[in-house]
Design a protein around this motif. Structure first.
Motif: not given
Lengths: 373, 373
Positions: B267-290
């Motif tokens: 809970i103290g690592d907001n940077e990691w959290l943001s990075s995961v959220i970003g990668q999840v967003s990319d994956a959603r786009i990829a899954l939508t395309r697939i």
């Protein structure tokens, strides 16, 4: 908002008290860490280094849910005890498993028999599910199978709780006594045999496995001899039909990955286990000597703690406990007379034991000075 | 032994089925590990390295019981959300906390409202405590607040379960809709707002904290965006009076030391959290395309998974799921029509997504070939 607005009548009737106050809470209250942590029968000797390594390795895998069946651990436990995996259920410590079993068997008014002063968390579960607790006294600091049986017959108990060796007194019964008690159970009474401390019993004093006996379910834990209290891993051994019913109420993904890995490595390290048991035995001898030197009396124990009879009433033992706390040592005491004339001290390393010895001398002197004022 | 010899009538009535079969169980059944593990909405990106380090450090301390109040973690969570520690209860994942809350509020026949196809583990708890489940259909793949409210009024519901964003469909409601729903709750109905996936919502779409509102209790977890599913840490935020009632039934020493340490670091690592959220967003786009490339339709998602509409009935989606499993990819699907026309695919790293894409093409071709035989 009224506090209990949404609660069931049962939940609304439950007291807000908790069975135990944790040492961290006490440390925050006193504003300093304890010098010796000997109150919760934890294993100061720590877990097997193999277990620590396994837990470290698994930490990075914690993004995955744990195996919902604890498959590998369950199989290893079965092999260790020479029983079938179907005889074994793994859960969140004995506390968690007792909660599951009480939920499965106890409802409003269900009669349950235990000893007055035995494990409070079991009572917490029984009351929490609306059961009717019937308590019988200890006899000469031992849980008393005959009294428990008689009460079970009298009230038509669904459950009979017996802890062997006993917590909080450390005393124990021979396997023949336990076997005889199981054979004398009234029809319809299930014995919960809590063997959290069984690893510390003298050789030859453990009840042989009788995993397919439907009248008894036995509880074991990684919290004591295996040094993994903070990992929350316990298990029960019983008849496969009874074990299978846990599936209806348990939290299937509740076991953490790290804990499963740690327990699996721990059960494979007999050398570490033997070494801990040896050190615990040394500490019991040391605590007995310290008690004697202070004019107190240690009660013989087959566990990783020693109940020390302080020779006076519960109020005196409670003030000694408070003084020990002030002097940096965390210990606990039984909650009920006549057991509460004792304090309960966990076995530790020589430095822990020495720390306790010093704090005990100081605390007794302080109480003496207060009395003579 | 008759299987249910010792059980309460309620326990005897419970089905032996479990809400979910774990991927390890499936792997043992198929005799090989999966190439991509995208079925349980775990975070393939893993926990923060700080969390892994903290867990490794704490492993050797596992001989101590965990802090029974999760003091440090509870305070950190309160600070993170800008609420008081008294508004927060920490527990064994949302699953564990839902179990506690249902136990506190539900007894024989207590009416509870949820959506047909929503979280099965919530239903497991309600049935497990004897509650009467009333289910309303989804509307256009969204949980439907108006239908839920109407049913709650009709049956006098004690609890109303709403998951936002929704699992298993990934759809979500605007904060105004949720606020309006809370304000329209019938007297005596408590809303359980499951926000397991809230970290993935578009900015501005999260309901502001209303921690002292007695009509709603909100559930969050470290299992999803924080990548700690296997550590079992969840929390609820609610009115202090309601939060305090958890003390009456929870397993006070149930949180492992390692998990508390991991969650505190996470809970103290907001940077990691943001990075995961970003990668999840990319994956959603990829899954939508697939999905589109395969002639299927991805449902817009505010979570770390995408429900893919397979365009036919539940039987077809189920056979696709089986084929994907055979081709090395673990995914899941909703259990109820019409949601069960979909499969549910968790967001992963590009290599996971690519693995899914290949398995999807192969599986669809195999099903096509079967149909044309």
């Amino acid at each position: 908002m009224t506090k209990d607005r949404y609660l069931t009548p049962l939940a609304a009737s439950l007291p807000p008290t908790v069975p135990f106050v944790g040492p961290e809470t006490l440390e925050r209250q006193r504003g300093a860490p304890f010098d010796a942590r000997l109150g919760a029968n934890e294993s100061v000797f720590g877990p097997s280094p193999n277990a620590v390594e396994a837990m470290k390795r698994e930490a990075a895998e914690s993004w995955k849910y744990g195996d919902s069946t604890s498959h590998d651990l369950r199989n290893a436990i079965a092999e260790y005890h020479g029983v079938k995996p179907e005889n074994v259920i793994v859960g969140g410590g004995i506390d968690g498993l007792l909660g599951n079993l009480v939920r499965l068997t106890v409802t409003d008014g269900t009669p349950v028999v235990t000893s007055d002063g035995a494990y409070p968390t079991f009572n917490y579960h029984v009351v929490g599910f609306g059961g009717a607790l019937h308590k019988v006294p200890y006899t000469a600091d031992h849980e008393d199978p005959d009294r428990l049986l008689a009460k079970a017959k009298e009230v038509g108990a669904k459950l009979l709780y017996l802890c062997n060796p006993d917590n909080p007194m450390g005393t124990w019964h021979a396997p023949e006594t336990i076997a005889r008690t199981i054979d004398a159970l009234p029809e319809g009474t299930l014995m919960l045999l809590d063997e959290a401390y069984a690893d510390f019993m003298p050789p030859g004093s453990r009840l042989p496995e009788r995993a397919d006996d439907p009248r008894v379910i036995r509880f074991r834990t990684f919290s004591k001899a295996h040094g993994l209290a903070g990992a929350r891993v316990g298990y029960a051994i019983g008849h496969p039909d009874l074990i299978a019913t846990f599936e209806r109420v348990r939290d299937h993904f509740g076991m953490t990955r790290v804990s499963q890995a740690g327990a699996l490595a721990a059960i494979g390290d007999n050398e570490w286990l033997s070494s801990v048991i040896g050190q615990v035995s040394d500490a019991r001898i040391a605590l007995t000597r310290i008690a004697e030197e202070a004019g107190l009396k240690a009660i013989p124990s087959a566990t990783n703690f020693v109940a020390i009879d302080c020779g006076r009433d519960g109020a005196f033992a409670a003030s000694l406990l408070k003084a020990l706390e002030k002097n940096g040592v965390f210990v606990r005491m039984p909650g009920v007379e006549p057991l509460s004339r004792c304090i309960r001290v966990s076995c530790g390393r020589p430095e822990d034991t020495e720390c306790f010895a010093q704090a005990l001398r100081r605390s007794l002197a302080e109480l003496d000075a207060l009395r003579n004022q």
